[in-house]
Write a protein that holds these residues in place. Sequence first.
Motif, mmCIF file in Angstrom:
data_model
loop_
_atom_site.group_PDB
_atom_site.id
_atom_site.type_symbol
_atom_site.label_atom_id
_atom_site.label_comp_id
_atom_site.label_asym_id
_atom_site.label_seq_id
_atom_site.Cartn_x
_atom_site.Cartn_y
_atom_site.Cartn_z
ATOM 1 N N HIS A 1 -40.664 107.515 -8.323
ATOM 2 C CA HIS A 1 -40.001 107.119 -9.518
ATOM 3 C C HIS A 1 -38.688 107.654 -10.093
ATOM 4 N N SER A 2 -38.536 108.760 -8.959
ATOM 5 C CA SER A 2 -37.029 109.249 -9.160
ATOM 6 C C SER A 2 -36.603 109.679 -7.773
ATOM 7 N N THR B 1 -34.716 104.193 -2.244
ATOM 8 C CA THR B 1 -35.046 105.672 -1.843
ATOM 9 C C THR B 1 -36.159 106.283 -2.508
ATOM 10 N N ALA B 2 -36.075 106.137 -4.027
ATOM 11 C CA ALA B 2 -37.022 106.694 -4.860
ATOM 12 C C ALA B 2 -38.368 106.034 -4.831
ATOM 13 N N LEU B 3 -38.450 104.859 -4.674
ATOM 14 C CA LEU B 3 -39.803 104.029 -4.544
ATOM 15 C C LEU B 3 -40.436 104.340 -3.056
ATOM 16 N N ILE C 1 -35.518 106.120 -12.293
ATOM 17 C CA ILE C 1 -35.465 104.613 -12.260
ATOM 18 C C ILE C 1 -35.185 104.204 -13.481
ATOM 19 N N PRO C 2 -34.177 103.439 -13.824
ATOM 20 C CA PRO C 2 -33.728 103.333 -15.119
ATOM 21 C C PRO C 2 -34.580 102.082 -16.112
#
Length: 597
Positions: A413-414, A397-399, A434-435
């Motif tokens: 990125h988040s 979902t972030a990307l 994103i870790p």
Amino acid sequence: MTTIIPDPSHKTETDGLVEMAWDPITRIVGSLGIYTKIDFKQKEVVECHSTSSIFRGYSIFMKGKDPRDAHFITSRICGICGDNHATCSCYCQNMAYGVQPPHIGEWIVNLGEAAEYMFDHNIFQENLVGVDFCEKMVSETNPGVLAQAENTPAPHAGDHGYRTIADIMRSLNPFTGEFYREALQVSRWTREMFCLMEGRHVHPSTLYPGGVGTSATVQLMTDYVSRLMRYVEFMKKVVPMHDDLFDFFYEAIPGYENVGLRRTLLGCWGSFQDPAVCNFEYKDMENWGRSMFVTPGVIVDGKLVTTSLVDINLGIRILLGSSYYDDWTDQEMFVEKDPLGNTVDRRHPWNQHTNPHPQKRDMDEKYSWVMSPRWYDGKDYLALDTGGGPLARLWSTALAQLVDIGYVQSTGHSVKINLPKTALKGPVELEWNIPRHGSNTLERNRARTYFQAYAAACALHFAEKALAEIRAGHTKTWEKFDVPDEGIGCGFTEAVRGVLSHHMVIRDGKIANYHPYPPTPWNANPRDSYGTPGPYEDAVQKSPIFEENDRDHFKGIDIMRTVRSFDPCLPCGVHMYLGEGKTLEKLHSPTQSVTGE
């Protein structure tokens, strides 16, 4: 249940390597066994095999059934995420029947699924995984780390109320810890929320293809939201508390980021349909898939390679390798082309045959009832995992940057999560990033906490949409349909612990082929026909060991944390086999440890 200290019969030494087995793994559902070879001098797991010892065969006895019974039957695959199976089956049936539920019906389904995510993630994270990080467990496995925790102030103490990291650990002690007991109470609210929407937990009584049987009223939504807001307030405490705990392990144990670390190969099939876009037609699946409120995607080495449900569907391959089945290469092909004219592979679930072949376990040959799903990218058969579910969901979902509904936004990125003012606390913005450490044990667990908040925020949006439909007089929750004589369907969603798909073929108005593929086969599979280990195996082997106990008192806590970080739930991946009616007699039972192992 077995003690976490390996039974002497499960410990041998060969060439300086110690063989240890945990079978069954505890604090999960099902018969998962983890068999390892450990180098205690190098403090590393050298080899790992993941086994499952029972067979059930839903894909066999679904044949010949009325397709309209599919969601009721497949719900019984699991007593944990049965509603996820029912939902996915209804999605599959909607496609096969060509029916689109009324908007309010779909919002109700979304609200039910959001409640299930909140319920299941909460009770697993706090009452099952949390035990791995509680004071009692850490004192037995890493007393030096506990001593450090006693003197480490919690950075977010003002948000959660625990002064030190050790105080957080004490709150997680089973049955006595304050937070442990609070989480049990919270699980009651979320279960009530689910029952309001779908009638019964965990096997829905009001969920059908074409919509739901739930009566859509303002009072229904009020009852749901009143509980939801209490959960939202709870999450304002939970997220910073877990951030403090997991960040501490990185700081206290240099190198802990390598525990459970594997190549980033994540799959997410998407969740929460947008009824304004989703018509369940295969030809439009790419479009409505990208409109989900959890974006489907395949992530390879941290990069998003597709968000297309059509690509995801066509790339699924079922391999055998070390599992107890005979191949189906000489058996019937049910579907040669998809509705868009794309070629469907023989190893795709639409064309799979289930041919059980029970035999003696052999770690060099066949050793598990779980098959080996893979995703074919055109050159490699990728052993995708789900990151326990939330890690893949949030990462995809972030990307993708496709979600922006006020309560949640994906940034590239988040994922930002906006929780509104509640009775005791003002509005809070949370952000899952994103870790940088990749897909490892701690990040799978951290993502589970953040996704609880994400599901709660999405539910606020769904409730607002549902109330708007009700106030506009749109209270019809179900659309009639006809079952075709011939047809195919596929459903995609996210079970609590990750990817879930159902594939169905209808002939003469009956089910000719049906294959559900939940997250457990994707995560718990053995080595495939190319020798590629499954995700559990891959995450455990080569993982370092930081437990302070010597080999004679070894509990395997780093191994257990890694396996449980995937949220194992074996009923979905294994099946029952009656054999020839042999009777097994249990002669003795291993002791139980204080921590329930």
